[in-house]
Every structure is written in structure tokens, then in C-alpha cells.
Design a protein around this motif. Structure first.
Motif, PDB file in Angstrom:
ATOM      1  N   VAL A 274     114.775  96.146  96.280  1.00 49.22           N
ATOM      2  CA  VAL A 274     113.389  95.331  96.773  1.00 49.22           C
ATOM      3  C   VAL A 274     113.434  94.048  97.212  1.00 49.22           C
ATOM      4  O   VAL A 274     113.700  92.889  96.584  1.00 49.22           O
ATOM      5  N   TYR A 275     113.882  94.085  98.715  1.00 47.59           N
ATOM      6  CA  TYR A 275     113.773  92.895  99.446  1.00 47.59           C
ATOM      7  C   TYR A 275     113.358  93.175 100.723  1.00 47.59           C
ATOM      8  O   TYR A 275     113.856  94.433 101.315  1.00 47.59           O
ATOM      9  N   ASN A 276     112.871  92.265 101.637  1.00 46.17           N
ATOM     10  CA  ASN A 276     112.269  92.748 102.837  1.00 46.17           C
ATOM     11  C   ASN A 276     112.568  91.236 103.835  1.00 46.17           C
ATOM     12  O   ASN A 276     112.185  90.376 103.156  1.00 46.17           O
ATOM     13  N   PHE A 277     112.845  91.699 104.865  1.00 46.23           N
ATOM     14  CA  PHE A 277     113.103  90.338 105.787  1.00 46.23           C
ATOM     15  C   PHE A 277     112.025  90.860 107.144  1.00 46.23           C
ATOM     16  O   PHE A 277     111.982  91.672 107.554  1.00 46.23           O
ATOM     17  N   VAL A 278     111.212  89.589 107.526  1.00 48.76           N
ATOM     18  CA  VAL A 278     110.242  89.643 108.543  1.00 48.76           C
ATOM     19  C   VAL A 278     110.473  88.744 109.419  1.00 48.76           C
ATOM     20  O   VAL A 278     110.789  87.584 109.277  1.00 48.76           O
ATOM     21  N   ASN A 279     110.731  89.074 110.819  1.00 46.46           N
ATOM     22  CA  ASN A 279     110.990  88.091 111.935  1.00 46.46           C
ATOM     23  C   ASN A 279     109.609  87.950 112.680  1.00 46.46           C
ATOM     24  O   ASN A 279     109.235  88.633 113.289  1.00 46.46           O
ATOM     25  N   SER A 280     109.078  86.653 112.399  1.00 45.18           N
ATOM     26  CA  SER A 280     107.822  86.416 113.166  1.00 45.18           C
ATOM     27  C   SER A 280     107.976  85.296 114.089  1.00 45.18           C
ATOM     28  O   SER A 280     107.078  84.633 114.567  1.00 45.18           O
ATOM     29  N   VAL A 281     109.332  84.897 114.531  1.00 42.82           N
ATOM     30  CA  VAL A 281     109.563  83.814 115.472  1.00 42.82           C
ATOM     31  C   VAL A 281     109.113  84.321 116.841  1.00 42.82           C
ATOM     32  O   VAL A 281     109.528  85.545 117.330  1.00 42.82           O
ATOM     33  N   VAL A 282     108.356  83.513 117.527  1.00 46.14           N
ATOM     34  CA  VAL A 282     108.048  83.600 118.950  1.00 46.14           C
ATOM     35  C   VAL A 282     108.460  82.717 119.866  1.00 46.14           C
ATOM     36  O   VAL A 282     108.802  81.589 119.328  1.00 46.14           O
ATOM     37  N   GLY A 283     108.622  82.915 121.016  1.00 42.62           N
ATOM     38  CA  GLY A 283     108.912  81.873 122.241  1.00 42.62           C
ATOM     39  C   GLY A 283     110.381  81.317 121.994  1.00 42.62           C
ATOM     40  O   GLY A 283     110.758  80.362 122.672  1.00 42.62           O
ATOM     41  N   GLY A 284     111.258  82.259 121.421  1.00 44.56           N
ATOM     42  CA  GLY A 284     112.702  82.063 121.218  1.00 44.56           C
ATOM     43  C   GLY A 284     113.087  80.555 120.684  1.00 44.56           C
ATOM     44  O   GLY A 284     113.977  79.732 120.655  1.00 44.56           O
ATOM     45  N   ARG A 285     112.080  80.146 119.502  1.00 46.56           N
ATOM     46  CA  ARG A 285     112.276  79.101 118.822  1.00 46.56           C
ATOM     47  C   ARG A 285     113.758  78.928 118.089  1.00 46.56           C
ATOM     48  O   ARG A 285     114.490  78.045 117.635  1.00 46.56           O
ATOM     49  N   ILE A 286     113.919  80.432 117.644  1.00 44.61           N
ATOM     50  CA  ILE A 286     115.511  80.707 116.809  1.00 44.61           C
ATOM     51  C   ILE A 286     115.769  81.842 117.910  1.00 44.61           C
ATOM     52  O   ILE A 286     115.146  82.599 117.963  1.00 44.61           O
ATOM     53  N   PRO A 287     116.845  81.295 118.451  1.00 45.18           N
ATOM     54  CA  PRO A 287     117.675  82.620 119.441  1.00 45.18           C
ATOM     55  C   PRO A 287     117.837  83.893 118.722  1.00 45.18           C
ATOM     56  O   PRO A 287     118.073  83.806 117.493  1.00 45.18           O
ATOM     57  N   LYS A 288     117.599  84.846 119.261  1.00 46.28           N
ATOM     58  CA  LYS A 288     117.875  86.406 118.757  1.00 46.28           C
ATOM     59  C   LYS A 288     119.073  86.515 117.937  1.00 46.28           C
ATOM     60  O   LYS A 288     119.175  87.076 116.896  1.00 46.28           O
ATOM     61  N   GLU A 289     120.115  85.755 118.398  1.00 42.14           N
ATOM     62  CA  GLU A 289     121.537  86.049 117.885  1.00 42.14           C
ATOM     63  C   GLU A 289     121.668  85.424 116.446  1.00 42.14           C
ATOM     64  O   GLU A 289     122.329  85.677 115.698  1.00 42.14           O
ATOM     65  N   TYR A 290     120.745  84.469 116.134  1.00 40.84           N
ATOM     66  CA  TYR A 290     120.648  83.712 114.818  1.00 40.84           C
ATOM     67  C   TYR A 290     119.732  84.174 113.823  1.00 40.84           C
ATOM     68  O   TYR A 290     119.610  83.866 112.734  1.00 40.84           O
ATOM     69  N   ILE A 291     118.846  85.374 114.300  1.00 38.56           N
ATOM     70  CA  ILE A 291     118.188  85.921 113.461  1.00 38.56           C
ATOM     71  C   ILE A 291     118.755  86.677 112.226  1.00 38.56           C
ATOM     72  O   ILE A 291     118.403  86.284 111.081  1.00 38.56           O
ATOM     73  N   PRO A 292     119.587  87.414 112.581  1.00 40.80           N
ATOM     74  CA  PRO A 292     120.534  88.225 111.446  1.00 40.80           C
ATOM     75  C   PRO A 292     121.270  87.125 110.578  1.00 40.80           C
ATOM     76  O   PRO A 292     121.445  87.475 109.381  1.00 40.80           O
ATOM     77  N   SER A 293     121.410  85.860 111.109  1.00 41.24           N
ATOM     78  CA  SER A 293     122.091  84.822 110.250  1.00 41.24           C
ATOM     79  C   SER A 293     121.123  84.306 109.122  1.00 41.24           C
ATOM     80  O   SER A 293     121.461  84.277 108.100  1.00 41.24           O
ATOM     81  N   CYS A 294     119.784  84.285 109.606  1.00 40.18           N
ATOM     82  CA  CYS A 294     118.777  83.900 108.540  1.00 40.18           C
ATOM     83  C   CYS A 294     118.718  84.674 107.588  1.00 40.18           C
ATOM     84  O   CYS A 294     118.776  84.847 106.062  1.00 40.18           O
ATOM     85  N   ASP A 295     118.804  86.091 107.749  1.00 42.34           N
ATOM     86  CA  ASP A 295     118.649  87.368 107.040  1.00 42.34           C
ATOM     87  C   ASP A 295     119.834  87.305 106.246  1.00 42.34           C
ATOM     88  O   ASP A 295     119.717  87.492 104.804  1.00 42.34           O
ATOM     89  N   LYS A 296     120.852  87.198 106.667  1.00 43.05           N
ATOM     90  CA  LYS A 296     122.171  87.171 105.744  1.00 43.05           C
ATOM     91  C   LYS A 296     122.192  86.176 104.813  1.00 43.05           C
ATOM     92  O   LYS A 296     122.707  86.294 103.726  1.00 43.05           O
TER      93      LYS A 296
END
Length: 709
Positions: free
Chosen positions: A532-554
Motif C-alpha cells: 500500500v503505497y501510491n505516488f502521484v505526479n501533479s507537477v506542471v510547467g516543468g517545475r521539476i524536470p521529468k528525469e527527476y520525478i522518479p528520483s522523488c518516487d525513489k
């Protein structure tokens, strides 16, 4: 060529301390298999033949089933019969030994005591016999003891075990006046004289017992009348005498009804005082089946596991079943029952579990712990193979047929202990011991807890685990210490919490920069909460580059491994990243992982953290008379009763109880119910712990949480 009709494969089973091993000792003596009688916990320091393990002799109990063979010459017909005997433990902790023995036996002697009669383990053993459709005769032992009443025990058989008892004998005297038995088929009195009851003397029935003998003779004939029209006719005409009904017809009728599990012949005597054993052996030959009279089935692997009835004939293709393993310093000894065909020394046989061929190097008959080398064994034989590696429950064939025997019932373990070697140098030996014991005994299980790293042993009771711990000390020289296993607690949150964390670090050259903003939300914890864990990406406008989204999840997921309350895994959390910032030079995968970890801890501290505990679904089967005590005890353990169901004097109670409260329950349940109740449990769900217990857990595990953080 052997005559398979003169073979009997029998087990001797009963409640603990009913005299099984003492009875087996007498059977071996009268069949001239041994030449001197030794007692359980004998004063001569020798001990009973079948209790070959040092621990068994010290404790005066049977721990492992032991096999032997003997030849008995019937006292009336003069026919010689071969009897394979397995003496089984009585203690409920070693129930697998009874289970695997009954799986391969054709008949059994159920031993009851003349005083207590049907006891708790008698009920369990009887249930096991029914599971494998094993016909049995009853021997009411200890008729020499004060308060003995074997005829009352016959009534208990009907009331408590739902048998149809057929009393074959009445005692001559009771308690310290026990002298012999009256045979109700022969209508003769038998006395057992000589130093060890060797001389069986036939006499006329004493005058004071004639009326009672006639009463029970009529009951015996009435019992047979239900299964034979000729006897029925004579009984209706009032003809009950020995001269009026053929004795062979009575024996044939009782034999057929016993094999079909419709009646249970009841014999009586005293193994300790050497009274009645020879007549019991005659009864085994007269009323228990030979291998050809029992239907044994295998599953045909080549035909969608269709059932195949095996033929107990030496000329048929070989099918045999490994039902017990013993490992010692010389290798593995595998006990097998040959169902059909012949096995010879030097033969190549096929292990149906692995489809590998193995060579029969050494074939032996077992006499307790002694081996007698033989060159071949045929249908119906119980022998042992030496030096063949296989698991318990393996089927062997000669390769002509691809058959598998159905497996035996293995009960689930009910008690757990954490075990560790006191000396690190002993770890290798401890591992060897645990590997050996788990291979020998399917109810002894070992697992390593992936969270705590603890080695946990599981078994059928405290005595069961005590014996294995003691065997480790003696046989492997490993000194171990034990404790209760750690409960797999979890941590979660009760409300949403915002996070806004900036990770900034400058250390000469390129620095580290990452910013994460978002919300931590609770999720429903259902079923297997590990996932039971869920990750939601609600970032818009490139405030965090796509390549760093998985880093947040990790980074978030790494924090799920240990919460800040007590250092246990976190469950039931949804992480929603809504905004952030980055630096074109200083931002990196590691920087965003660190920012995510710190943001998680910041939000977790504000989100109403809570400890969850595993709740077990517990199903208890108890005689109805103990229902109140059992329910009361479940309530004391913070359990909630989900339902009760009563049937045939047994009540099934379903409850939900915290795992932390279930340690030691097996022992308590046995104490409350005189050993008559059983229980099973399985994981049900995670549930919040009460506030006072949460505070205790934080005190206990706070250091661990700090270290993990």
C-alpha cells in the motif's frame, strides 16, 4: 514365495501414557523378537526396545515412531503370521509421527486405559485413523489399576468416538485381582502364568462369571447378527451357544465388519502385568486386514491424475512410498511401504518427484534402531532404504508406471520461537541441525524474518520445540538461546499533511539543489498492506524536470522501509508531488532523492502517525463444555468473537485476535480444555493498536526507530 495373506501391517496408537510402548515390548517378547522385557524408564537402565533415543529413555515418552517386525503363531490355528509394527508417540506435539504411520498402515491397535478410557488424544488419534480409513481393534490396558472398568470403556467408545464396540472378552477379576480373560467366541477362560505370563492356560469359565459371560456372549452374537443373515436367524431363535453357532462364522463376520470400519472389537488386559497380550495378537491376526484386503490408490500422472487401484502382488510393477526420513552421520535412512511389486538390492528405481533414477544400494528391515540387511522386499512390506536422497512423501516406481501416491495430511505449526546460537562459531552446526530436522519432520519449520533478521522455528507445541533444541545441544554441540518472535508491526498516518522542502548544499564546485512541494495523504490499508503505497505526479510547467520525478518516487519509497515511531515499515500512504524547483547545474538525481526523504519525514511528523498491528483470524474447535472458558480467554487477549457454530458436541469459535496476544496460546488452550481443543490461525488484516499499547511500543522500540532514521 511368501503368503501375503499372513502379513499384517499395524500401528499402536493412543493417548500419552496409555501403555503403547509397554504393550509393544510385550508383543516383541511373546513373538520371540526379544528375549527379555525392559520397562519404559526401566530401573535396569536399559529402557524399552522401541524407545531407542536417549531423550526418550530419559523422559519416559515416545518421540519418534519406531518400526519393527515379528512373527506370531496363532494359539488356535497354529498358523504363522508376519506382523510389521509401528509404535507411535502419544503426545499431541508429535502428531506427525502418528499421521505418517497411519498413512501406510493397514490396521491399528487403539490402546485405551481401563481407568480413564477415551481421553483427549484418543479422540485425535481416532480422527487420524478415520482420515486414512484404518480398521482398528481396541485394547483396554491397565485393567490391573485401581478403579479400572474395561466394560465401561467399551460404552465410552460408543458415546465419545461414535464406534460400534464389539466386546470380545470380559476380565477375570479386576485391579490387583486381575488374573485373565474370558474369550466370548471360544467361551473359555484364559489365565497367563509363568514368570512373564508366557504360559497361556485354557480353563472352564469360573462359576461366578458364567452369567456375565453369557450376557456378553449374547451381545457379541447380536452385534454379528447385523452383518450375517445366518447368525441373525439363530439369534432370533435364541440360539447363542458355542455349539449352536460356528465359531469360524462369527470370526469371519467380525473380521469383515471390522475391515469395513463398521464395528470395533474390544480386547482387554494389562501389558505391565503380562495379561491378555497373546489373545490380542490372535485378535490382530483374526480381525485386522492383510495388504490384499485394503484398497490403496495412486494417481496416474500420464492420465490427468486419474485414480488407480494398486494390487498387492509381487509380480506387478513396483510402487512404493517414502513416509519417514531419518538423517544421521552415516546418511539418510528412508522408510518405505511397498504397495505393489518387488524391490531388490541393486535395482534402479525412479523418484516420481524429480523423475531421476536412483540405485538401491542397501535394503534393510528395521528393528527399532537396529538394521537387518535383506536382499529384496515385496508387496505389503515396510522396509528402509539407505543412502537415497528424497523428501518425505515421495513415491518411487520402477519407471514402468508414472504413479504418485496421495500425500499425507500435515497439520500447521501452532507455536513459534526465535532461536540464535550463543556462540557465532556454532552457526554452521546450527544450520546443519535445522536443515536435518526440517527434512525429517514436516511440522518443524524454519524461516528467517526478512525485517528483523531473526531465525524463527515453528512447531506443534513447547515440548516439540524443546526436544529439537535439546537434540541440537546433544547431537550438534550447539548451545542456543530462545525468545518470542518479533511481531511485524506497521506504521501509518491518520490525516493529510503538506510538505515544502528545499535541499540546498554548497561544498565548492557543483552543489546540490532540489525543492519538492506537495501533500502526504492516508490510504485505506486493506488485505496485503505490504504493497500500500501510491505516488502521484501533479507537477506542471516543468517545475521539476521529468528525469527527476522518479528520483522523488525513489526517495519517498526509501522512507517507507522504516517509520519514525518504532522503526517498522510504513504503509497506507499516498505521496502527491505538486510543485518544486531545480537548478540547471546543481540539481541531480541524488539531490531530489534527499529532498524527497526529508520532505517525507517532515510531513510524517505532522500527519498523526499511528502504529498498526497484525490481526489474526483464529478458528478454535473445542468440546462444547469448554466453550465459556475459551471465549473468556479470547476476550482477555483483546480478541473479538466473529461467530460460533455447534455440531456433534463440538463448538467452532471464529475470532479476530492480535498476533502479539497469541504467543503461548497453544499451551493455554490445552490447559483449559484438557488437551481436547485445536486451533488454526491465519493473517486477517492490520488494525490500529490502542493508545496505551502504542506508548509502550514507542518506549520499547524508540531506539530502533532513531537508529533507522
Amino acid at each position: 514365495m511368501k503368503n501375503i495373506a499372513t502379513h499384517r501391517n499395524i500401528g499402536i496408537s493412543a493417548h500419552i501414557d496409555s501403555g503403547k510402548t509397554t504393550l509393544t515390548e510385550r508383543i516383541l517378547y511373546y513373538t520371540k523378537r526379544i528375549h527379555a522385557i525392559h520397562e519404559v524408564r526401566g530401573k535396569d537402565g536399559v529402557g524399552a526396545t522401541m524407545d531407542s533415543m536417549e531423550l526418550e529413555r530419559e523422559r519416559g515418552i515416545t518421540i519418534q515412531s519406531a518400526a519393527t517386525f515379528a512373527s506370531w503363531t496363532h494359539t488356535k490355528s497354529g498358523e504363522a503370521d508376519t506382523i510389521n509394527i509401528i509404535d507411535t508417540p502419544g503426545h499431541v506435539d508429535f502428531t506427525i509421527e502418528v499421521e505418517r504411520s497411519l498413512r501406510v498402515l493397514d490396521g491399528a491397535i487403539l490402546v485405551l486405559t481401563g481407568v480413564e478410557g477415551v481421553q483427549s488424544q484418543s479422540i485425535t488419534v481416532d480422527r487420524q485413523m478415520r482420515r486414512y480409513h484404518v480398521p482398528r481393534v481396541v485394547f483396554v490396558n491397565k485393567c490391573d489399576r485401581s478403579g479400572a472398568n474395561p466394560l465401561r470403556v467399551a460404552v465410552m467408545l460408543k458415546e465419545k468416538l461414535n464406534h460400534k464396540p464389539c466386546v470380545m472378552q470380559i476380565p477375570i477379576g479386576l485391579e490387583d485381582q486381575l488374573k485373565g480373560v474370558v474369550d466370548l467366541v471360544e467361551m473359555k477362560a484364559y489365565y497367563f502364568e509363568g514368570a512373564n505370563g508366557d504360559d497361556m492356560i485354557e480353563k472352564e469359565i469360573p462359576a461366578e462369571l458364567v452369567d456375565q459371560a453369557q450376557e456378553y456372549r449374547e451381545k457379541l452374537v447380536d452385534c454379528c447378527a447385523d452383518y450375517n443373515d445366518e447368525i441373525m436367524k439363530k439369534a432370533m431363535e435364541g440360539m447363542y451357544g458355542v455349539d449352536e453357532i460356528d465359531k469360524d462364522l462369527i470370526k469371519k463376520t467380525i473380521r469383515e465388519a471390522t475391515i469395513s470400519l463398521e464395528i470395533t472389537p474390544v480386547f482387554m488386559g494389562s501389558a505391565h502385568k503380562n495379561i491378555g497380550i497373546q489373545k490380542l495378537l490372535d485378535g490382530v491376526v483374526d480381525y485386522l486386514p492383510n495388504p490384499t484386503e485394503v484398497e490403496n490408490k495412486a494417481l496416474d500422472i500420464d492420465n490427468n491424475e486419474a485414480e488407480v487401484v494398486l494390487k498387492s502382488e509381487d509380480a506387478e510393477p513396483l510402487v512404493c512410498y517414502a513416509f519417514k526420513l531419518v538423517n544421521d552421520r552415516y546418511g539418510q535412512l528412508t522408510y518405505i511401504r511397498v504397495y505393489q511389486g518387488t524391490i531388490k538390492k541393486g535395482d534402479m528405481i525412479t523418484n516420481m518427484a524429480t523423475t531421476k533414477k536412483v540405485s538401491v544400494g542397501r535394503l534393510v528391515r528395521m528393528h527399532a534402531d537396529e538394521m537387518v540387511d535383506i536382499t529384496e522386499a515385496g508387496a505389503g512390506d515396510i522396509v528402509a532404504l539407505f543412502g537415497i536422497d528424497c523428501a518425505s512423501g515421495t513415491t518411487f516406481t520402477d519407471g514402468k508406471n508414472h504413479y504418485n501416491m496421495t500425500s499425507m495430511h500435515v497439520p500447521n505449526p501452532v507455536i513459534e520461537l526465535v532461536i540464535e546460537a550463543k556462540n557465532r562459531d556454532d552457526l554452521d552446526n546450527m544450520s546443519k541441525a535445522l536443515n536435518r530436522f526440517t527434512k525429517e519432520d514436516p511440522t518443524f519449520q524454519v524461516e528467517v524474518n526478512k525485517e528483523s533478521g531473526e531465525t524463527i522455528i515453528k512447531g506443534m507445541g513447547e515440548l516439540h520445540l524443546d526436544v529439537y533444541i535439546e537434540r541440537m545441544r546433544r547431537e550438534y554441540k550447539v548451545d542456543v538461546q530462545t525468545g518470542a518472535p518479533q511481531v511485524a508491526y506497521r506504521e501509518t498516518i491518520t490525516r493529510s499533511s503538506k510538505f515544502d522542502y528545499t535541499h540546498k548544499k554548497q561544498t565548492g564546485g557543483s552543489g546540490q539543489y532540489a525543492k519538492v512541494v506537495g501533500e502526504m495523504r492516508p490510504m485505506a490499508v486493506e488485505g496485503d498492506s505490504e504493497k500500500v503505497y501510491n505516488f502521484v505526479n501533479s507537477v506542471v510547467g516543468g517545475r521539476i524536470p521529468k528525469e527527476y520525478i522518479p528520483s522523488c518516487d525513489k526517495g519517498f519509497q526509501s522512507c517507507m522501509e522504516a517509520g519514525s515511531l518504532i522503526g517498522f515499515p510504513v504503509v497506507g500512504i499516498e505521496m502527491d508531488v505538486q510543485d518544486g524547483a531545480f537548478h540547471p547545474v546543481d540539481s541531480s538525481d541524488m539531490a531530489f532523492q534527499v529532498a524527497a526523504r526529508m520532505a517525507f519525514r517532515e510531513a510524517f511528523a505532522k500527519a498523526g502517525a499511528q502504529i498498526l498491528e497484525p490481526i489474526m483470524k483464529v478458528e478454535i474447535q473445542t468440546p462444547t463444555e469448554f466453550q465459556g472458558s475459551v471465549v473468556g480467554n479470547v476476550s482477555q487477549r483483546r480478541g473479538t468473537i466473529a461467530g460460533t457454530n455447534e455440531e456433534l458436541g463440538m463448538t467452532t469459535i471464529t475470532a479476530e485476535v492480535p498476533l502479539s496476544e497469541m504467543f503461548g496460546y497453544a499451551t493455554d488452550l490445552r490447559s483449559m480444555t484438557q488437551g481436547k481443543a485445536e486451533f488454526t490461525m491465519e493473517f486477517c488484516k492490520y488494525s490500529p493498536v490502542p493508545k496505551n499499547i502504542q506508548e509502550e511500543l514507542i518506549k520499547k522500540y524508540g531506539d530502533k526507530a532513531g537508529a533507522r532514521a
